[in-house]
Design a protein around this motif. Structure first.
Motif, PDB file in Angstrom:
ATOM      1  N   THR A  11       0.838  -1.196   0.000  1.00 20.18           N
ATOM      2  CA  THR A  11       0.000   0.000   0.000  1.00 20.18           C
ATOM      3  C   THR A  11       0.872   1.245   0.000  1.00 20.18           C
ATOM      4  O   THR A  11       2.022   1.211   0.451  1.00 20.18           O
ATOM      5  CB  THR A  11      -0.909   0.006   1.243  1.00 20.18           C
ATOM      6  OG1 THR A  11      -0.090  -0.060   2.420  1.00 20.18           O
ATOM      7  CG2 THR A  11      -1.860  -1.182   1.233  1.00 20.18           C
ATOM      8  N   PRO A  12       0.371   2.357  -0.502  1.00 23.26           N
ATOM      9  CA  PRO A  12       1.174   3.601  -0.501  1.00 23.26           C
ATOM     10  C   PRO A  12       1.408   4.106   0.922  1.00 23.26           C
ATOM     11  O   PRO A  12       0.601   3.869   1.829  1.00 23.26           O
ATOM     12  CB  PRO A  12       0.318   4.570  -1.317  1.00 23.26           C
ATOM     13  CG  PRO A  12      -1.075   4.029  -1.238  1.00 23.26           C
ATOM     14  CD  PRO A  12      -0.930   2.540  -1.164  1.00 23.26           C
ATOM     15  N   ASN A  13       2.512   4.804   1.077  1.00 19.35           N
ATOM     16  CA  ASN A  13       2.892   5.318   2.388  1.00 19.35           C
ATOM     17  C   ASN A  13       2.196   6.638   2.687  1.00 19.35           C
ATOM     18  O   ASN A  13       2.027   7.490   1.805  1.00 19.35           O
ATOM     19  CB  ASN A  13       4.409   5.523   2.466  1.00 19.35           C
ATOM     20  CG  ASN A  13       5.164   4.220   2.305  1.00 19.35           C
ATOM     21  OD1 ASN A  13       4.668   3.157   2.671  1.00 19.35           O
ATOM     22  ND2 ASN A  13       6.365   4.283   1.748  1.00 19.35           N
ATOM     23  N   GLU A  14       1.789   6.791   3.926  1.00 22.16           N
ATOM     24  CA  GLU A  14       1.178   8.028   4.417  1.00 22.16           C
ATOM     25  C   GLU A  14       2.036   8.557   5.563  1.00 22.16           C
ATOM     26  O   GLU A  14       1.842   8.216   6.732  1.00 22.16           O
ATOM     27  CB  GLU A  14      -0.258   7.765   4.876  1.00 22.16           C
ATOM     28  CG  GLU A  14      -1.184   7.279   3.767  1.00 22.16           C
ATOM     29  CD  GLU A  14      -2.616   7.101   4.232  1.00 22.16           C
ATOM     30  OE1 GLU A  14      -2.897   7.455   5.406  1.00 22.16           O
ATOM     31  OE2 GLU A  14      -3.445   6.620   3.443  1.00 22.16           O
ATOM     32  N   TRP A  15       3.009   9.381   5.210  1.00 25.23           N
ATOM     33  CA  TRP A  15       3.984   9.876   6.189  1.00 25.23           C
ATOM     34  C   TRP A  15       3.366  10.857   7.170  1.00 25.23           C
ATOM     35  O   TRP A  15       3.966  11.166   8.195  1.00 25.23           O
ATOM     36  CB  TRP A  15       5.152  10.537   5.466  1.00 25.23           C
ATOM     37  CG  TRP A  15       5.871   9.600   4.557  1.00 25.23           C
ATOM     38  CD1 TRP A  15       5.751   9.502   3.198  1.00 25.23           C
ATOM     39  CD2 TRP A  15       6.828   8.592   4.936  1.00 25.23           C
ATOM     40  NE1 TRP A  15       6.564   8.509   2.702  1.00 25.23           N
ATOM     41  CE2 TRP A  15       7.231   7.938   3.743  1.00 25.23           C
ATOM     42  CE3 TRP A  15       7.360   8.187   6.150  1.00 25.23           C
ATOM     43  CZ2 TRP A  15       8.161   6.899   3.754  1.00 25.23           C
ATOM     44  CZ3 TRP A  15       8.279   7.162   6.162  1.00 25.23           C
ATOM     45  CH2 TRP A  15       8.675   6.524   4.981  1.00 25.23           C
ATOM     46  N   GLY A  16       2.182  11.347   6.881  1.00 25.90           N
ATOM     47  CA  GLY A  16       1.541  12.287   7.800  1.00 25.90           C
ATOM     48  C   GLY A  16       1.147  11.662   9.128  1.00 25.90           C
ATOM     49  O   GLY A  16       0.931  12.387  10.113  1.00 25.90           O
TER      50      GLY A  16
END
Length: 329
Positions: A100-105
């Protein structure tokens, strides 16, 4: 009176004939039999030279190494990936978050919004203060019992040993009442770091460990320092402490680890959220309305800092544990 002439009666003894020297052969030095290599396990050195044994041994060792890496690093790596994944992906397919794509927030929300940064700062202060208090009290008590040796020292040592057989829950209520109202001083220590620092200083285990190490210091060193005119404080600072660096490092490490993961006592005496450590803040965060992704980010931030510190200072930690059993001459 006649005198006998002994020179006439004495007979000359002829010299013995020279004996021819018999040539002797030089002794040959016996060759030492080659020492057999020590067996390192159940498989002998001879079997290790066989190709089939080496193949299966390498295969088993490789499988065990991979299993240990997965068992040890797997949860940490999964926590790292879950900290930058969405809550929906974590719930729907926990093992599919790798793609899955990363969500650095999430990390920023956990650091500021969930106040994990402030809680980690409080944890560091509590750990450092508890360690300093533990070292001061434990070193002073061990020095008194091992070096100064008062007449009532054995009675105090027995009392300290007796406290090791008491569960910590028994002293929880009296200790809490003492924090609410200290005898004689009538000071309230609740919602202050002193409420955590002072109780952690009274550690019977650390006192006994340090006393046993101080007992192994040769008495000649202490007597020589006394003859030179050194007082008790100078003996402690110039002789005992330099020789006790390994065990002091071990006690400091144990104190830091114990203070870092302490949960019950900080929860009781620190009701102010601005003073609570991360061990108390995480359960509150899980019980609140924070998204699961933010919770996983907070867990990862809590885990990664001790791991990084151990990787940086692992040589000092392991060296202290390894040399804590004796003194180098």
């Amino acid at each position: 009176m006649s005198v006998v002439d002994t020179s006439r009666t004495a007979t000359a003894v002829p010299d013995p004939a020279p004996v021819a020297a018999v040539p002797t052969r030089p002794r040959r030095r016996r060759r030492r039999a080659p020492e057999e290599p020590k067996t390192r396990g159940l498989i002998s050195s001879g079997d290790r030279k066989r190709r089939s044994v080496r193949f299966w041994l390498t295969l088993v060792q490789g499988v065990l190494l991979v299993g240990l890496i997965i068992a040890c690093l797997g949860p940490l790596l999964w926590s790292a990936k879950a900290s930058v994944s969405s809550s929906q992906d974590i719930v729907a397919d926990p093992m599919g978050i790798w793609f899955t794509p990363n969500e650095w927030g999430n990390l920023a929300l956990a650091w500021k919004g969930a106040q994990i940064g402030q809680s980690l700062g409080n944890t560091v202060l509590l750990a450092l203060g508890s360690t300093v208090a533990t070292l001061v009290v434990s070193i002073a008590a061990a020095f008194l019992l091992s070096v100064l040796r008062p007449s009532w020292g054995p009675w105090l040592t027995g009392a300290i040993l007796a406290t090791l057989f008491l569960p910590g829950v028994i002293s929880l209520v009296p200790l809490y009442l003492t924090v609410l109202d200290m005898p004689l001083l009538h000071i309230r220590l609740q919602d202050t770091f002193w409420a955590v620092w002072l109780p952690s200083a009274a550690s019977a285990f650390n006192v006994i460990v340090l006393k046993r190490f101080f007992d192994s210091i040769p008495r000649e060193y202490l007597e020589a320092a006394t003859i030179d005119g050194a007082g008790p404080l100078r003996i402690l600072s110039m002789v005992v402490l330099p020789l006790s660096r390994p065990i002091i490092g071990v006690v400091a490490l144990l104190s830091v680890v114990g203070a870092w993961k302490e949960f019950l006592w900080p929860m009781l005496v620190l009701s102010d959220p601005d003073l609570q450590p991360v061990s108390v803040m995480l359960p509150k965060l899980a019980a609140g309305t924070a998204p699961l992704s933010v919770q996983m980010a907070a867990v990862f931030l809590t885990i990664i800092i001790p791991v990084v510190l151990f990787v940086i200072f692992q040589k000092q930690f392991l060296r202290g544990v390894g040399t804590a059993g004796g003194i180098k001459g």
